[in-house]
Design a protein around this motif. Structure first.
Motif, PDB file in Angstrom:
ATOM      1  N   ASN A   5       0.876  -1.212  -0.127  1.00 43.70           N
ATOM      2  CA  ASN A   5       0.060   0.077   0.231  1.00 43.70           C
ATOM      3  C   ASN A   5       0.860   1.506  -0.019  1.00 43.70           C
ATOM      4  O   ASN A   5       1.192   1.677   1.396  1.00 43.70           O
ATOM      5  CB  ASN A   5      -0.570   0.367   1.307  1.00 43.70           C
ATOM      6  CG  ASN A   5      -1.995   1.089   0.990  1.00 43.70           C
ATOM      7  OD1 ASN A   5      -1.724   1.934  -0.017  1.00 43.70           O
ATOM      8  ND2 ASN A   5      -2.215   1.759   2.344  1.00 43.70           N
ATOM      9  N   GLU A   7       0.244   4.210  -0.485  1.00 46.58           N
ATOM     10  CA  GLU A   7      -0.292   4.877  -0.295  1.00 46.58           C
ATOM     11  C   GLU A   7      -0.129   5.725   1.325  1.00 46.58           C
ATOM     12  O   GLU A   7      -0.809   6.882   1.602  1.00 46.58           O
ATOM     13  CB  GLU A   7      -2.155   4.822  -0.153  1.00 46.58           C
ATOM     14  CG  GLU A   7      -2.502   4.823  -1.704  1.00 46.58           C
ATOM     15  CD  GLU A   7      -2.385   5.723  -2.245  1.00 46.58           C
ATOM     16  OE1 GLU A   7      -2.795   7.033  -1.453  1.00 46.58           O
ATOM     17  OE2 GLU A   7      -1.746   6.172  -3.914  1.00 46.58           O
ATOM     18  N   PHE A  10       2.353   8.428   1.887  1.00 48.95           N
ATOM     19  CA  PHE A  10       1.381   9.765   1.705  1.00 48.95           C
ATOM     20  C   PHE A  10       0.905  10.836   2.784  1.00 48.95           C
ATOM     21  O   PHE A  10       0.149  10.489   3.754  1.00 48.95           O
ATOM     22  CB  PHE A  10       1.091   9.972  -0.057  1.00 48.95           C
ATOM     23  CG  PHE A  10       1.011   9.790  -0.822  1.00 48.95           C
ATOM     24  CD1 PHE A  10       1.637  10.965  -1.659  1.00 48.95           C
ATOM     25  CD2 PHE A  10       1.175   8.278  -1.374  1.00 48.95           C
ATOM     26  CE1 PHE A  10       2.374  10.403  -2.945  1.00 48.95           C
ATOM     27  CE2 PHE A  10       2.040   8.181  -2.603  1.00 48.95           C
ATOM     28  CZ  PHE A  10       2.282   8.822  -3.235  1.00 48.95           C
ATOM     29  N   TYR A  13      -2.646  10.288   4.123  1.00 46.99           N
ATOM     30  CA  TYR A  13      -2.975   8.836   4.399  1.00 46.99           C
ATOM     31  C   TYR A  13      -3.242   8.494   5.849  1.00 46.99           C
ATOM     32  O   TYR A  13      -2.203   9.734   6.687  1.00 46.99           O
ATOM     33  CB  TYR A  13      -2.144   7.966   3.869  1.00 46.99           C
ATOM     34  CG  TYR A  13      -1.844   6.907   4.176  1.00 46.99           C
ATOM     35  CD1 TYR A  13      -3.280   5.807   3.957  1.00 46.99           C
ATOM     36  CD2 TYR A  13      -1.367   6.032   5.383  1.00 46.99           C
ATOM     37  CE1 TYR A  13      -3.795   3.958   3.995  1.00 46.99           C
ATOM     38  CE2 TYR A  13      -1.730   4.123   6.024  1.00 46.99           C
ATOM     39  CZ  TYR A  13      -2.555   3.828   5.359  1.00 46.99           C
ATOM     40  OH  TYR A  13      -3.132   2.990   5.549  1.00 46.99           O
TER      41      TYR A  13
END
Length: 346
Positions: A5, A7, A10, A13
């Motif tokens: 993952n 994400e 970032f 998140y």
């Protein structure tokens, strides 16, 4: 290196846990414990430096507790901030409507419990007098609570209306910068969600944590370096992130940070920063600035305006000003590159 993952690496998140922010999480969450029974939470002001976990903590609390909320990043104009709040809530384009029309449409939409989160609140509070009008309205709505997030510790001092200032001071939660050990815990937790199995050589996360700690304990900076290091590992076909990848990532992230920071500065701010990095005292910076202003702008500035510009640079984290005996001393931030002058000269 198996990515589960990406994400998780970032800024926006929301992780499954927030290491080192349990106390701050609890202080914010306790205001929303009885919302389902009709109790509205107090207005909250969240303060702390960039990358100290303010925004992610607020959003995780609201997400975990299933609070109905609207999130917006403040603009320098109160009108634009109002429009952003209204558009996020109403889901309609409102730019171009009058201030009064946007008020009316927002008022009609605020017919149920909602929390308004305004991030980077210093941007409009410190720049636009109409911010008081907006905050007065929002803070007195019976079904509305406000959370202001700011990196400026004394941001409430810029709220001109004493009543509004008092209502916002009902709860203030302060976030301190992370240290290297805390940053290591954060990176370890993010990596656990982002990767499966071994993903980095020993010492990589500790190296990134130490760098970010030196840069004021900025977790965003640390996460950016880790994400960039992943790219370097993928480019070279490596199964693990190495220290060399982390070093290259640090360089590219720093260059991007500097370029983005410089592009946001006005010409006057660039000249003042150029004067400041060449000066030891505030008085010396004023003299150097006016020499540069005369050369590049054909004018000089009053001391009051110079003080305002220097204060803006301090608020943005480029410099810090400290009293030393009878002089005000300028210290440039450690993250500024050695070739900073090349970014500033018109």
């Amino acid at each position: 290196m198996k990515i589960l993952n990406i994400e998780a690496l970032f800024h926006d998140y929301i992780p499954s846990s927030l290491p080192c922010r349990e106390v701050e999480y609890s202080r914010i969450a306790e205001e929303f414990m009885f919302v389902d029974k009709g109790f509205m939470p107090s207005n909250i002001v969240v303060l702390g430096p960039t990358g100290s976990g303010k925004t992610v903590t607020v959003r995780k609390v609201l997400s975990d507790m299933k609070v109905n909320y609207v999130y917006t990043v403040a603009d320098k104009l109160a009108y634009a901030t109002l429009v952003s709040i209204a558009e996020n809530l109403i889901k309609k384009r409102l730019w171009g409507f009058s201030f009064a029309d946007v008020w009316r449409r927002l008022d009609e939409a605020l017919d149920k419990n909602v929390t308004i989160v305004i991030d980077e609140a210093e941007r409009f509070i410190m720049k636009d007098e109409r911010s008081d009008e907006l905050l007065y309205y929002l803070s007195r709505r019976p079904k509305t609570s406000v959370i202001l997030i700011s990196k400026v510790m004394n941001v409430l001092d810029y709220v001109r209306d004493a009543g509004v200032r008092s209502s916002l001071r009902s709860k203030v939660v302060v976030f301190k910068p992370y240290n290297a050990d805390e940053l290591l815990r954060i990176l370890t937790e993010r990596a656990r969600e982002a990767f499966e199995g071994d993903f980095a050589e020993e010492g990589v996360l500790s190296y990134i944590s130490a760098i970010a700690a030196q840069r004021g304990g900025d977790a965003r900076y640390a996460i950016d370096i880790l994400r960039e290091a992943v790219k370097w590992a993928l480019k070279t076909g490596s199964e693990k992130i190495t220290l060399e990848h982390a070093e290259k990532a640090k360089k590219s992230v720093e260059e991007r940070y500097v370029e983005e920071s410089m592009s946001a500065l006005s010409t006057a701010q660039k000249l003042m920063l150029l004067a400041a990095v060449k000066s030891r005292t505030v008085g010396e910076a004023y003299r150097n600035f006016n020499e540069l202003a005369m050369k590049y702008l054909g004018t000089t500035y009053s001391e009051r305006r110079l003080r305002d510009i220097l204060g803006e640079l301090e608020e943005m984290g480029f410099i810090s000003i400290k009293r030393e005996k009878k002089s005000w001393i300028i210290e440039k931030s450690t993250w500024l590159p050695k070739n900073i002058e090349s970014y500033l000269t018109p």
